[in-house]
Design an enzyme around this catalytic site. Sequence first.
Site, mmCIF file in Angstrom:
data_model
loop_
_atom_site.group_PDB
_atom_site.id
_atom_site.type_symbol
_atom_site.label_atom_id
_atom_site.label_comp_id
_atom_site.label_asym_id
_atom_site.label_seq_id
_atom_site.Cartn_x
_atom_site.Cartn_y
_atom_site.Cartn_z
ATOM 1 N N HIS A 136 4.876 -2.716 2.972
ATOM 2 C CA HIS A 136 4.114 -1.213 2.744
ATOM 3 C C HIS A 136 4.748 -1.022 3.291
ATOM 4 O O HIS A 136 6.216 0.372 3.084
ATOM 5 C CB HIS A 136 2.763 -0.554 3.242
ATOM 6 C CG HIS A 136 2.757 0.801 2.424
ATOM 7 N ND1 HIS A 136 3.046 1.256 0.959
ATOM 8 C CD2 HIS A 136 2.765 1.814 3.479
ATOM 9 C CE1 HIS A 136 3.147 3.133 0.706
ATOM 10 N NE2 HIS A 136 2.963 2.762 2.990
ATOM 11 N N GLU A 137 4.987 -1.199 4.576
ATOM 12 C CA GLU A 137 5.796 0.126 5.899
ATOM 13 C C GLU A 137 7.349 -0.794 6.006
ATOM 14 O O GLU A 137 7.848 -0.026 5.863
ATOM 15 C CB GLU A 137 5.083 -0.206 6.967
ATOM 16 C CG GLU A 137 3.815 0.198 7.238
ATOM 17 C CD GLU A 137 3.491 1.306 7.291
ATOM 18 O OE1 GLU A 137 4.538 2.227 7.058
ATOM 19 O OE2 GLU A 137 2.289 1.813 6.164
ATOM 20 N N HIS A 144 9.467 1.124 3.129
ATOM 21 C CA HIS A 144 10.202 2.106 3.666
ATOM 22 C C HIS A 144 11.068 1.890 4.385
ATOM 23 O O HIS A 144 12.118 2.930 3.662
ATOM 24 C CB HIS A 144 8.446 2.767 4.396
ATOM 25 C CG HIS A 144 7.486 3.430 4.244
ATOM 26 N ND1 HIS A 144 7.971 4.621 2.818
ATOM 27 C CD2 HIS A 144 6.381 3.623 4.468
ATOM 28 C CE1 HIS A 144 6.419 5.284 2.387
ATOM 29 N NE2 HIS A 144 5.851 4.639 3.122
ATOM 30 N N GLU A 146 5.643 7.550 -1.898
ATOM 31 C CA GLU A 146 5.001 6.937 -1.198
ATOM 32 C C GLU A 146 4.512 5.821 -2.575
ATOM 33 O O GLU A 146 4.445 4.032 -1.778
ATOM 34 C CB GLU A 146 3.636 6.877 -0.747
ATOM 35 C CG GLU A 146 4.018 8.169 0.218
ATOM 36 C CD GLU A 146 3.374 6.889 1.254
ATOM 37 O OE1 GLU A 146 2.828 6.066 1.641
ATOM 38 O OE2 GLU A 146 4.562 7.272 2.921
#
Length: 291
Positions: A144-145, A148, A223
């Site tokens: 997830h990071e 980003h 997100e």
Amino acid sequence: MKRILLFIATNIAVLVVMSVILSLLGVDRFLTRSGLNLPMLLVFSLVVGFTGSIISLLMSKTMAKWSTGARVIQTPMNGTEAWLLQTVGKLAQRAGIGMPEVAVYDGEPNAFATGAFRDSALVAVSTGLLQGMTQDEVEAVLGHEVAHIANGDMVTMTLIQGVVNTFVVFLSRVVGFFVDSALRRNSDDSGPGIGYTVTVLVCQIVFGIGASLIVAWFSRHREFRADAGAARLLGTPQPMINALARLGGFSPEGLPQNLAALGISDKPGVMELFSTHPPLEQRIAALRGQR
């Protein structure tokens, strides 16, 4: 959440400091000497607005490390740190970005990514996350990071913040000019007075908090994209679903002291408008829809 909170807090602080400095240098007096010069004020607002957000972006890694006490892993001290470096490196390669710095900090379960450039970013995870999740779930959070970073979210948020900053600076001075004019209606003095200065500073803080609502709204949408990116990097959404479900069982994370005054948290009701993340249930539902 720290990724956006740090950005917003630093940005508002830079904006206020720059405005005070420019006011002391007489820039505001020049802009209002012969009435309100709107075209010149707009150009001024663009410069100040985007300078503040760009400085915040460039400072983001340093501020994140300082605020959380994150320790960048140079040489792994144990098997967990070695696994973190290996996993982030693998995910970064799949995402087509350079290897980020990897850091660990003490705190409740959470993680963040920040940095001005895709190929020199920072990914940090808390000790609480490492202790409270399985390796598959931690890998999903790391994905997830990394997503980003690959999506260029910090640069996107910088552009959005620059635009709202421009309106904050512009509208603050317009309001300040009219308030000051009303207070000095019978005065022959030229240029802005104390009423202008005080009104501009107050309006910048109030409008800046209001602008954070817009930034938070964009952040919530980013997100969902990062969750989907993690699912693509791992080849399946299930680990990310499991990680989000696990996060729902943890206590909400307390903010660092320097961010506590902002009062931005994942809470229901009115405070949800200030949340940088959508409710976990919505994120899980979106991932399940990808199956």
